[in-house]
Design a protein around this motif. Structure first.
Motif, mmCIF file in Angstrom:
data_model
loop_
_atom_site.group_PDB
_atom_site.id
_atom_site.type_symbol
_atom_site.label_atom_id
_atom_site.label_comp_id
_atom_site.label_asym_id
_atom_site.label_seq_id
_atom_site.Cartn_x
_atom_site.Cartn_y
_atom_site.Cartn_z
ATOM 1 N N LYS A 291 -18.393 7.812 55.383
ATOM 2 C CA LYS A 291 -18.573 7.703 53.930
ATOM 3 C C LYS A 291 -17.530 8.488 53.134
ATOM 4 N N PRO A 292 -17.306 9.767 53.437
ATOM 5 C CA PRO A 292 -16.272 10.472 52.655
ATOM 6 C C PRO A 292 -14.879 9.889 52.841
ATOM 7 N N VAL A 293 -14.613 9.312 53.995
ATOM 8 C CA VAL A 293 -13.310 8.671 54.211
ATOM 9 C C VAL A 293 -13.158 7.482 53.274
ATOM 10 N N LEU A 294 -14.213 6.688 53.152
ATOM 11 C CA LEU A 294 -14.166 5.536 52.255
ATOM 12 C C LEU A 294 -14.007 5.978 50.801
ATOM 13 N N VAL A 295 -14.771 6.995 50.404
ATOM 14 C CA VAL A 295 -14.710 7.474 49.018
ATOM 15 C C VAL A 295 -13.342 8.077 48.706
ATOM 16 N N SER A 296 -12.679 8.603 49.736
ATOM 17 C CA SER A 296 -11.370 9.234 49.530
ATOM 18 C C SER A 296 -10.259 8.233 49.235
ATOM 19 N N LEU A 297 -10.471 6.975 49.589
ATOM 20 C CA LEU A 297 -9.381 6.001 49.510
ATOM 21 C C LEU A 297 -8.792 5.855 48.107
ATOM 22 N N PRO A 298 -9.608 5.693 47.040
ATOM 23 C CA PRO A 298 -8.988 5.562 45.711
ATOM 24 C C PRO A 298 -8.223 6.806 45.287
ATOM 25 N N LEU A 299 -8.672 7.996 45.700
ATOM 26 C CA LEU A 299 -7.933 9.215 45.356
ATOM 27 C C LEU A 299 -6.590 9.246 46.079
ATOM 28 N N GLY A 300 -6.606 8.907 47.365
ATOM 29 C CA GLY A 300 -5.353 8.849 48.110
ATOM 30 C C GLY A 300 -4.396 7.829 47.530
ATOM 31 N N ILE A 301 -4.945 6.680 47.094
ATOM 32 C CA ILE A 301 -4.113 5.637 46.492
ATOM 33 C C ILE A 301 -3.436 6.144 45.223
ATOM 34 N N LEU A 302 -4.176 6.874 44.382
ATOM 35 C CA LEU A 302 -3.604 7.343 43.118
ATOM 36 C C LEU A 302 -2.560 8.434 43.332
ATOM 37 N N VAL A 303 -2.727 9.266 44.356
ATOM 38 C CA VAL A 303 -1.695 10.256 44.653
ATOM 39 C C VAL A 303 -0.445 9.562 45.199
ATOM 40 N N ALA A 304 -0.648 8.538 46.019
ATOM 41 C CA ALA A 304 0.493 7.742 46.497
ATOM 42 C C ALA A 304 1.196 7.070 45.319
ATOM 43 N N GLN A 305 0.429 6.614 44.351
ATOM 44 C CA GLN A 305 1.008 6.004 43.157
ATOM 45 C C GLN A 305 1.814 7.030 42.361
ATOM 46 N N THR A 306 1.349 8.273 42.353
ATOM 47 C CA THR A 306 2.072 9.347 41.670
ATOM 48 C C THR A 306 3.447 9.557 42.293
ATOM 49 N N LEU A 307 3.494 9.586 43.626
ATOM 50 C CA LEU A 307 4.789 9.733 44.297
ATOM 51 C C LEU A 307 5.657 8.501 44.075
ATOM 52 N N LEU A 308 5.044 7.317 44.075
ATOM 53 C CA LEU A 308 5.804 6.096 43.810
ATOM 54 C C LEU A 308 6.447 6.167 42.433
ATOM 55 N N ALA A 309 5.707 6.666 41.438
ATOM 56 C CA ALA A 309 6.260 6.805 40.083
ATOM 57 C C ALA A 309 7.471 7.726 40.088
ATOM 58 N N ASN A 310 7.358 8.834 40.810
ATOM 59 C CA ASN A 310 8.479 9.766 40.944
ATOM 60 C C ASN A 310 9.698 9.066 41.540
ATOM 61 N N ASN A 311 9.469 8.291 42.579
ATOM 62 C CA ASN A 311 10.573 7.623 43.267
ATOM 63 C C ASN A 311 11.125 6.444 42.474
ATOM 64 N N MET A 312 10.294 5.811 41.653
ATOM 65 C CA MET A 312 10.792 4.748 40.773
ATOM 66 C C MET A 312 11.761 5.322 39.750
ATOM 67 N N ARG A 313 11.419 6.479 39.212
ATOM 68 C CA ARG A 313 12.314 7.138 38.255
ATOM 69 C C ARG A 313 13.649 7.475 38.898
ATOM 70 N N ASP A 314 13.626 7.814 40.190
ATOM 71 C CA ASP A 314 14.813 8.321 40.877
ATOM 72 C C ASP A 314 15.511 7.277 41.749
ATOM 73 N N ILE A 315 15.235 6.001 41.527
ATOM 74 C CA ILE A 315 15.821 4.962 42.387
ATOM 75 C C ILE A 315 17.340 5.102 42.489
ATOM 76 N N GLU A 316 17.996 5.165 41.364
ATOM 77 C CA GLU A 316 19.461 5.224 41.377
ATOM 78 C C GLU A 316 19.956 6.509 42.037
ATOM 79 N N HIS A 317 19.335 7.623 41.678
ATOM 80 C CA HIS A 317 19.757 8.914 42.228
ATOM 81 C C HIS A 317 19.537 8.959 43.740
#
Length: 295
Positions: free
Chosen positions: A173-199
C-alpha cells in the motif's frame, strides 16, 4: 555575506520540503493502521534531511569539478551557487557533503537498531542512490537515468521506508501511494533538464530532456502531471486511498498555471516551481490521510 550563509545556500534547504513530505506520507499511512511514533518520525525526518543536504553538496561538487555546471548554466542564473561563484572551496564542499551523509547514516543506523533490518536495506539503497547520482564511476544523472533515480528515492524508498520504520510491516500500500509523489519529483528534475537542454547538450552528457528534445519533453512533462493526479483518483476509488485523497485536486489550478508557463517557455526556476507543486500536492495528500484516520 557570512560564511554560514554560503553554506546555507549551498545546502539548498528549500528543497528539503520534498523529502519531508515523502517521509510524512509514509508516517501518516502507518498511523492509519495504528502505528505512529513522534520520536521515530523526527528521527526519520532528521536522517533524510542530512542525507538530502549531503546529496545536494555532493551533486554540486561533481557538477562543478566535472565542468558540467558553469556560470552560464540555468541553475546559476536563478539561485545563488556559492561553489560555482568561488565563495566555497571544492574540497571543503566535498568534505562537508560526506559529513552530512555520515550524520544521516548515523540516524539510519539508530532507526535500524530500533526498527529492524528492512530499514537498513532501504537506507542502503537510498544512500547508494544519493551517492551514485553524480559520483563516478556511476553518475547516472549524466546517463539519462536521473528521473528514474529520484522517482524511486522520493517515492517507494522514502514513503515505504517511513512506513516500515513506524509499523515494522512490509506492505504494498505505501508503495502504491508513493507513486504520484515519485512522479512529481521526477517531473521536477525533468523541468530542470528541459531548461538546460542546450547547456547540457553542449557539455556532452545525456538527460531525458536533451534526448527527447523540447517538444517531446513538454509532452512528457504534461503526461507525468496527468499520471500523478490519475494515480490518486484511481486509488481513491479502488484503494488503498479513500475519497478524502481527492483533496489533492485542489492543487490543479497551480498545475494548470505551471503548465501554461512551461508552454510559453521554460522559466529559469522551472524546477523550483515544479517542486512547489509536489509540496502542495503532498501536503494535501497528508491532510487527506489524517482526515481518513480521524473520521
Amino acid at each position: 555575506m557570512s560564511n554560514f550563509k554560503y553554506w546555507f545556500l549551498a545546502a539548498r534547504p528549500w528543497s528539503f520540503a520534498m523529502s519531508a513530505i515523502s517521509v510524512t506520507v509514509g508516517a501518516v499511512l502507518a498511523s492509519v493502521h495504528g502505528f505512529f511514533s513522534a520520536f521515530l518520525y523526527l528521527l526519520t525526518v532528521a536522517g533524510i534531511i542530512f542525507m538530502h543536504a549531503g546529496g545536494n553538496l555532493l551533486n554540486d561538487y561533481f557538477d562543478v569539478t566535472g565542468g558540467i555546471d558553469t556560470l552560464q548554466a540555468g541553475t546559476a542564473k536563478y539561485r545563488p551557487h556559492p561553489l560555482l561563484e568561488g565563495k566555497l572551496k571544492p574540497l571543503k564542499v566535498r568534505n562537508a557533503a560526506f559529513a552530512f551523509l555520515a550524520v544521516g547514516w548515523a540516524f539510519g543506523m539508530a532507526l535500524t537498531i530500533l526498527c529492524g533490518w528492512p530499514v537498513f536495506i532501504i537506507g542502503v539503497l537510498g544512500a547508494f542512490g544519493a551517492l551514485a547520482y553524480t559520483a563516478p564511476p556511476v553518475g547516472y544523472k549524466y546517463m539519462a537515468f536521473g528521473e528514474l533515480g529520484v522517482f524511486l528515492i522520493w517515492g517507494p524508498l522514502m514513503v515505504g521506508g517511513a512506513y516500515v520504520a513506524h509499523s515494522g510491516r512490509r506492505d504494498i500500500k505505501p508503495v502504491l501511494v508513493s507513486l504520484p509523489l515519485g512522479i512529481l519529483v521526477a517531473q521536477t528534475l525533468l523541468a530542470n533538464n528541459m531548461r538546460d537542454i542546450e547547456h547540457d547538450t553542449g557539455r556532452g552528457f545525456k538527460t531525458v530532456a536533451n534526448l527527447l528534445g523540447e517538444t517531446a519533453s513538454l509532452t512528457l512533462y504534461l503526461l507525468l502531471m496527468v499520471l500523478a493526479y490519475a494515480a490518486v483518483a484511481f486509488m481513491a476509488f479502488l484503494g488503498p486511498l479513500t475519497r478524502w485523497s481527492l483533496l489533492v485536486f485542489l492543487s490543479v489550478p497551480l498545475a494548470v498555471r505551471l503548465l501554461h508557463e512551461m508552454r510559453k517557455g521554460v522559466p529559469e526556476n522551472a524546477d523550483a516551481r515544479t517542486g512547489n507543486l509536489d509540496i502542495v500536492f503532498g501536503f494535501l495528500l497528508v491532510i487527506s490521510i489524517i482526515l481518513e484516520a480521524a473520521l
